[in-house]
Design a protein around this motif. Structure first.
Motif, PDB file in Angstrom:
ATOM      1  N   GLY A  48       0.832  -1.236  -0.043  1.00  0.00           N
ATOM      2  CA  GLY A  48       0.005   0.039   0.177  1.00  0.00           C
ATOM      3  C   GLY A  48       0.888   1.379  -0.081  1.00  0.00           C
ATOM      4  O   GLY A  48       0.157   2.270  -0.175  1.00  0.00           O
ATOM      5  N   LYS A  49       2.110   1.082   0.493  1.00  0.00           N
ATOM      6  CA  LYS A  49       3.023   2.232   0.160  1.00  0.00           C
ATOM      7  C   LYS A  49       4.148   1.978  -0.906  1.00  0.00           C
ATOM      8  O   LYS A  49       4.376   0.964  -1.411  1.00  0.00           O
ATOM      9  CB  LYS A  49       3.735   2.531   1.620  1.00  0.00           C
ATOM     10  N   ILE A  50       4.644   3.295  -1.417  1.00  0.00           N
ATOM     11  CA  ILE A  50       5.875   3.369  -2.243  1.00  0.00           C
ATOM     12  C   ILE A  50       7.132   3.249  -1.298  1.00  0.00           C
ATOM     13  O   ILE A  50       7.355   4.117  -0.491  1.00  0.00           O
ATOM     14  CB  ILE A  50       5.802   4.494  -3.234  1.00  0.00           C
ATOM     15  N   GLU A  51       7.707   2.136  -1.298  1.00  0.00           N
ATOM     16  CA  GLU A  51       8.838   1.801  -0.640  1.00  0.00           C
ATOM     17  C   GLU A  51      10.275   2.314  -1.086  1.00  0.00           C
ATOM     18  O   GLU A  51      10.335   2.137  -2.342  1.00  0.00           O
ATOM     19  CB  GLU A  51       9.017   0.284  -0.275  1.00  0.00           C
ATOM     20  N   VAL A  52      10.847   3.017  -0.364  1.00  0.00           N
ATOM     21  CA  VAL A  52      11.954   3.678  -0.998  1.00  0.00           C
ATOM     22  C   VAL A  52      13.239   3.303  -0.156  1.00  0.00           C
ATOM     23  O   VAL A  52      13.158   3.508   1.265  1.00  0.00           O
ATOM     24  CB  VAL A  52      12.291   5.455  -0.774  1.00  0.00           C
ATOM     25  N   LEU A  53      14.166   2.618  -0.521  1.00  0.00           N
ATOM     26  CA  LEU A  53      15.121   1.856   0.283  1.00  0.00           C
ATOM     27  C   LEU A  53      16.488   2.829   0.108  1.00  0.00           C
ATOM     28  O   LEU A  53      16.803   3.320  -1.279  1.00  0.00           O
ATOM     29  CB  LEU A  53      15.445   0.588  -0.300  1.00  0.00           C
ATOM     30  N   GLU A  54      17.291   2.986   1.012  1.00  0.00           N
ATOM     31  CA  GLU A  54      18.723   3.614   0.894  1.00  0.00           C
ATOM     32  C   GLU A  54      19.905   2.522   1.390  1.00  0.00           C
ATOM     33  O   GLU A  54      19.628   2.065   2.391  1.00  0.00           O
ATOM     34  CB  GLU A  54      18.832   4.716   1.935  1.00  0.00           C
ATOM     35  N   PHE A  55      20.511   1.989   0.286  1.00  0.00           N
ATOM     36  CA  PHE A  55      21.426   1.091   0.604  1.00  0.00           C
ATOM     37  C   PHE A  55      22.812   1.775   1.020  1.00  0.00           C
ATOM     38  O   PHE A  55      23.284   2.797   0.345  1.00  0.00           O
ATOM     39  CB  PHE A  55      21.721   0.206  -0.490  1.00  0.00           C
ATOM     40  N   PHE A  56      23.439   1.584   2.087  1.00  0.00           N
ATOM     41  CA  PHE A  56      24.388   2.367   2.804  1.00  0.00           C
ATOM     42  C   PHE A  56      25.419   1.682   3.715  1.00  0.00           C
ATOM     43  O   PHE A  56      25.087   0.375   4.011  1.00  0.00           O
ATOM     44  CB  PHE A  56      23.869   3.756   3.492  1.00  0.00           C
ATOM     45  N   SER A  57      26.367   2.241   3.903  1.00  0.00           N
ATOM     46  CA  SER A  57      27.519   1.729   4.822  1.00  0.00           C
ATOM     47  C   SER A  57      27.919   2.767   5.783  1.00  0.00           C
ATOM     48  O   SER A  57      28.245   3.842   5.510  1.00  0.00           O
ATOM     49  CB  SER A  57      28.709   0.711   4.548  1.00  0.00           C
ATOM     50  N   TYR A  58      28.143   2.620   7.198  1.00  0.00           N
ATOM     51  CA  TYR A  58      28.734   3.608   7.995  1.00  0.00           C
ATOM     52  C   TYR A  58      29.975   3.791   7.598  1.00  0.00           C
ATOM     53  O   TYR A  58      30.781   4.790   7.535  1.00  0.00           O
ATOM     54  CB  TYR A  58      28.716   3.254   9.406  1.00  0.00           C
ATOM     55  N   GLY A  59      30.965   2.616   6.992  1.00  0.00           N
ATOM     56  CA  GLY A  59      31.958   2.809   6.649  1.00  0.00           C
ATOM     57  C   GLY A  59      32.402   3.637   5.468  1.00  0.00           C
ATOM     58  O   GLY A  59      33.584   3.855   4.791  1.00  0.00           O
ATOM     59  N   CYS A  63      28.528   7.689   1.814  1.00  0.00           N
ATOM     60  CA  CYS A  63      27.407   7.892   2.605  1.00  0.00           C
ATOM     61  C   CYS A  63      27.603   8.776   3.974  1.00  0.00           C
ATOM     62  O   CYS A  63      26.146   9.145   4.345  1.00  0.00           O
ATOM     63  CB  CYS A  63      27.363   6.477   3.208  1.00  0.00           C
ATOM     64  N   ASN A  64      28.649   8.827   4.279  1.00  0.00           N
ATOM     65  CA  ASN A  64      28.849   9.882   5.196  1.00  0.00           C
ATOM     66  C   ASN A  64      28.139  11.451   4.887  1.00  0.00           C
ATOM     67  O   ASN A  64      27.438  11.900   5.585  1.00  0.00           O
ATOM     68  CB  ASN A  64      30.083  10.047   5.833  1.00  0.00           C
ATOM     69  N   ASP A  65      28.628  11.628   3.645  1.00  0.00           N
ATOM     70  CA  ASP A  65      28.153  12.980   3.034  1.00  0.00           C
ATOM     71  C   ASP A  65      26.692  13.147   2.941  1.00  0.00           C
ATOM     72  O   ASP A  65      26.162  14.001   2.908  1.00  0.00           O
ATOM     73  CB  ASP A  65      29.002  13.182   1.844  1.00  0.00           C
ATOM     74  N   PHE A  66      26.216  11.961   2.357  1.00  0.00           N
ATOM     75  CA  PHE A  66      24.898  11.967   2.016  1.00  0.00           C
ATOM     76  C   PHE A  66      24.038  12.014   3.220  1.00  0.00           C
ATOM     77  O   PHE A  66      22.589  12.257   3.009  1.00  0.00           O
ATOM     78  CB  PHE A  66      24.792  10.563   1.130  1.00  0.00           C
ATOM     79  N   ASN A  67      24.411  11.423   4.228  1.00  0.00           N
ATOM     80  CA  ASN A  67      23.481  11.166   5.486  1.00  0.00           C
ATOM     81  C   ASN A  67      22.563  12.315   5.772  1.00  0.00           C
ATOM     82  O   ASN A  67      21.558  12.218   6.110  1.00  0.00           O
ATOM     83  CB  ASN A  67      24.239  10.438   6.677  1.00  0.00           C
ATOM     84  N   PRO A  68      23.096  13.525   5.938  1.00  0.00           N
ATOM     85  CA  PRO A  68      22.497  14.588   6.527  1.00  0.00           C
ATOM     86  C   PRO A  68      21.402  14.936   5.413  1.00  0.00           C
ATOM     87  O   PRO A  68      20.279  15.529   5.599  1.00  0.00           O
ATOM     88  CB  PRO A  68      23.468  15.767   6.772  1.00  0.00           C
ATOM     89  N   ILE A  69      21.807  14.959   3.977  1.00  0.00           N
ATOM     90  CA  ILE A  69      20.812  15.197   3.005  1.00  0.00           C
ATOM     91  C   ILE A  69      19.567  14.262   3.144  1.00  0.00           C
ATOM     92  O   ILE A  69      18.637  14.730   2.855  1.00  0.00           O
ATOM     93  CB  ILE A  69      21.618  15.135   1.694  1.00  0.00           C
ATOM     94  N   ILE A 118      27.815   7.666  14.921  1.00  0.00           N
ATOM     95  CA  ILE A 118      28.539   6.702  14.281  1.00  0.00           C
ATOM     96  C   ILE A 118      29.329   7.214  13.303  1.00  0.00           C
ATOM     97  O   ILE A 118      30.767   6.999  13.069  1.00  0.00           O
ATOM     98  CB  ILE A 118      27.765   5.403  14.044  1.00  0.00           C
ATOM     99  N   PHE A 119      28.605   8.034  12.184  1.00  0.00           N
ATOM    100  CA  PHE A 119      29.259   8.450  10.974  1.00  0.00           C
ATOM    101  C   PHE A 119      30.588   9.266  11.457  1.00  0.00           C
ATOM    102  O   PHE A 119      31.762   9.251  10.879  1.00  0.00           O
ATOM    103  CB  PHE A 119      28.397   9.386  10.214  1.00  0.00           C
ATOM    104  N   ASN A 120      30.212  10.231  12.396  1.00  0.00           N
ATOM    105  CA  ASN A 120      31.244  11.395  12.636  1.00  0.00           C
ATOM    106  C   ASN A 120      32.405  10.532  13.463  1.00  0.00           C
ATOM    107  O   ASN A 120      33.632  11.048  13.288  1.00  0.00           O
ATOM    108  CB  ASN A 120      30.586  12.079  14.220  1.00  0.00           C
ATOM    109  N   ALA A 121      32.041   9.422  14.148  1.00  0.00           N
ATOM    110  CA  ALA A 121      33.206   8.584  14.844  1.00  0.00           C
ATOM    111  C   ALA A 121      33.920   8.068  13.888  1.00  0.00           C
ATOM    112  O   ALA A 121      35.334   8.217  14.078  1.00  0.00           O
ATOM    113  CB  ALA A 121      32.609   7.651  15.862  1.00  0.00           C
ATOM    114  N   LEU A 122      33.788   7.601  12.774  1.00  0.00           N
ATOM    115  CA  LEU A 122      34.454   6.875  11.986  1.00  0.00           C
ATOM    116  C   LEU A 122      35.207   7.838  10.877  1.00  0.00           C
ATOM    117  O   LEU A 122      36.428   7.647  10.573  1.00  0.00           O
ATOM    118  CB  LEU A 122      33.386   5.979  11.059  1.00  0.00           C
TER     119      LEU A 122
END
Length: 217
Positions: A48-59, A63-69, A118-122
């Motif tokens: 019933g929903k349009i599912e959007v997935l983000e595939f990522f890794s903390y490493g 992905c670190n740059d993209f996270n706040p966006i 976690i992103f900041n720590a890495l």
């Protein structure tokens, strides 16, 4: 007619043409450039929903740059869209540890609080959160019950989710991160985008494409 006047008239003519063209002619999505179909299409958790997935890794530094966006974008999604994240491993032991970290914190209820940290720590502090001991010590230092986390991190449930995430990477044909998919049907490519900041807008357009397809059924 002198060259400067001729050039000016040409520019004016082109401006008129561009204004008169339908917006859709300039913004129509293109297969390969903006998205690619996922074959076969994957079943989503909520039809019933349009599912959007983000595939990522903390490493992943991108992905670190993209996270706040993506965090800002996902917080304002309309009611017919559901957003989920899938931590990838790509067969890397260090990234597998980070995927387990994600699912363990999700289970303990600490994910929202610690996700950005976690992103900041890495990527800023240089902490090497790549094995169970370093990860457990880090989360304990940030207010998570150490015993509870350790049990959750090693649990069948967390290991099953990591295995399932790896299977999804294969099924969705994800070869790099961050990557966005829409409704189990389309992988957003954005080959001509200026940068990561433009990915949410393109994803919105692919979501609109899915809405249109659903209305036709």
């Amino acid at each position: 007619m002198n060259l400067s006047l001729k050039s000016g008239l040409l520019a004016a003519a082109l401006a008129v043409i561009s204004v008169s063209l339908p917006v859709s002619a300039a913004t129509e999505l293109a297969v390969g450039r903006d998205y690619v179909p996922i074959v076969p299409a994957q079943q989503t958790d909520n039809a019933g929903k349009i599912e959007v997935l983000e595939f990522f890794s903390y490493g992943c530094p991108h992905c670190n740059d993209f996270n706040p966006i993506i965090g800002k974008w996902s917080s304002a999604l309309p009611g017919d869209v559901v957003f989920k994240r899938v931590p990838v491993t790509f067969g890397r032991p260090q990234w597998a540890s980070l995927a387990k970290l994600y699912y363990a914190l999700e289970a303990t209820g600490d994910l929202a609080r610690l996700d950005g940290m976690i992103f900041n720590a890495l990527h800023k502090s240089g902490d090497r959160l790549y094995d169970e001991q370093s990860i457990t010590d880090w989360v304990a230092a940030h207010g998570v019950d150490k015993k509870k986390f350790s049990e959750t991190y090693q649990s069948f449930g967390v290991n099953s989710k990591v295995k399932r995430a790896d299977q999804m990477v294969q099924a969705y044909k994800v070869s790099g991160v961050p990557a966005m998919t829409v409704d189990g049907k389309y992988l957003v490519t954005g080959k001509e985008l200026a940068g990561l900041q433009d990915v949410p807008g393109l994803t919105d357009r692919v979501i609109d494409k899915v809405r249109g397809e659903r209305k036709k059924k």
